[in-house]
Write an enzyme that holds these catalytic residues in place. Structure first.
Site, mmCIF file in Angstrom:
data_model
loop_
_atom_site.group_PDB
_atom_site.id
_atom_site.type_symbol
_atom_site.label_atom_id
_atom_site.label_comp_id
_atom_site.label_asym_id
_atom_site.label_seq_id
_atom_site.Cartn_x
_atom_site.Cartn_y
_atom_site.Cartn_z
ATOM 1 N N SER A 182 55.710 16.869 34.793
ATOM 2 C CA SER A 182 54.948 16.566 36.000
ATOM 3 C C SER A 182 55.538 17.185 37.257
ATOM 4 O O SER A 182 54.885 17.188 38.303
ATOM 5 C CB SER A 182 54.836 15.043 36.199
ATOM 6 N N LYS B 290 59.526 11.593 41.113
ATOM 7 C CA LYS B 290 58.334 12.049 41.825
ATOM 8 C C LYS B 290 58.676 12.368 43.289
ATOM 9 O O LYS B 290 59.728 11.982 43.800
ATOM 10 C CB LYS B 290 57.240 10.973 41.789
#
Length: 234
Positions: free
Chosen positions: A155, A193
Site C-alpha cells: 500500500s 500509512k
C-alpha cells in the site's frame, strides 16, 4: 499505471535479476504470483512489454530485461514531491554486537530492535515483541528512541516502501500532516500509512491507488512513531 499483478511480476523479475543475474522461469513466476497457469504470466509479460517496462531479448531462453520501474519506485519519488526514503544496503537482519564493534567504516553504530511486522496494506495485529536487532550508523538516526518493523504489503509503493523492506521508526505519539507513521487502530491493529488531519478526524492514507483512505475518529488512532529511515535487502 500498472495493475497489482503486473507490478508484483515486474518487482519479482527485478529482484531475481539483481540477486542472480538470471531472470526467473515461467514456473517460478507462476508460483511467486500464485497463479494457476503459465498463460497468465504470458499475458502479464506482454502487458509489461507493451508498456515499456521490460524487454524480451531475441533468440535466448528466459531472456528478460527490466528497462524501467513505475514512477515513485527506484528513486523517482523525490522528483514528484513524494517521500523518498534513504535506503541502506546489505546486512539486513544480522545482529552486530555493538559493544564489541561500535564502528562501521569509522562511524559509530546503534542497535535498533526489530519489533515484528507492520502492514502496508490491510492492518495486522499490534506491534509484537523484539525479534532481533539491526545496526545503523548513529548519525543517520538523530535523537530519540527508535525501533524497526518489517513491511508486509504494497500500500506504500508510491512512497518508495516495498514489501520486504524494514522501516526505522522514531518512537513518538504525535506527528504532522504528511508524515508516514505507525498507527495503532482500536488498540488492536497496526498499519503504516501517511497521516492526514481532516478537522477533528484522522485520515490514514495509502500510497497506492488500489487502497482506500481510512478516516477515523482521533479516539480510535494512536500514533506509535514516525518513519525516519528504511533498509532494503539486495
Amino acid at each position: 499505471m500498472l495493475t497489482r499483478k503486473q507490478f508484483e511480476l515486474l518487482r519479482f523479475i527485478q529482484e531475481r535479476l539483481r540477486e542472480s543475474g538470471v531472470p526467473p522461469s515461467f514456473d517460478e513466476m507462476k508460483d511467486a504470483l500464485d497463479l494457476r497457469s503459465k498463460s497468465g504470466i504470458h499475458r502479464l509479460i506482454m502487458a509489461l512489454e507493451e508498456r515499456g517496462f521490460i524487454r524480451r531479448l531475441p533468440n535466448r531462453a528466459r531472456a528478460l530485461e527490466v528497462i524501467k520501474l513505475p514512477d515513485g519506485v527506484g528513486g523517482t519519488a523525490a522528483a514528484r514531491g513524494r517521500f523518498s526514503p534513504s535506503v541502506v544496503q546489505g546486512g539486513l537482519g544480522k545482529v552486530r554486537p555493538v559493544a564489541n564493534a561500535p564502528e562501521e567504516d569509522g562511524r559509530a553504530t546503534i542497535a535498533i530492535p526489530v519489533m515484528g511486522r507492520i502492514a502496508a496494506g490491510t492492518p495486522v495485529s499490534a506491534i509484537q515483541s523484539r525479534s532481533h536487532n539491526v545496526s545503523l550508523p548513529a548519525d543517520m538516526l538523530g535523537v530519540g528512541e527508535h525501533f524497526a518493523l518489517e513491511v508486509r504489503g504494497d500500500s506504500m509503493v508510491e512512497a518508495g516502501i516495498l514489501d520486504g523492506d524494514t522501516v526505522v521508526i522514531r518512537k513518538q505519539d504525535t506527528a504532522n500532516t504528511g508524515d508516514i507513521i505507525v498507527a495503532l487502530i482500536d488498540e488492536e491493529e497496526a498499519t503504516l500509512k501517511r497521516l492526514r488531519k481532516r478537522g477533528s478526524s484522522i485520515a490514514l492514507e495509502a500510497a497506492n491507488p488500489a487502497y482506500e483512505t481510512r478516516v477515523l475518529g482521533p479516539d480510535r488512532v494512536k500514533i506509535q512513531g514516525r518513519l525516519v529511515n528504511l533498509m532494503r535487502r539486495y
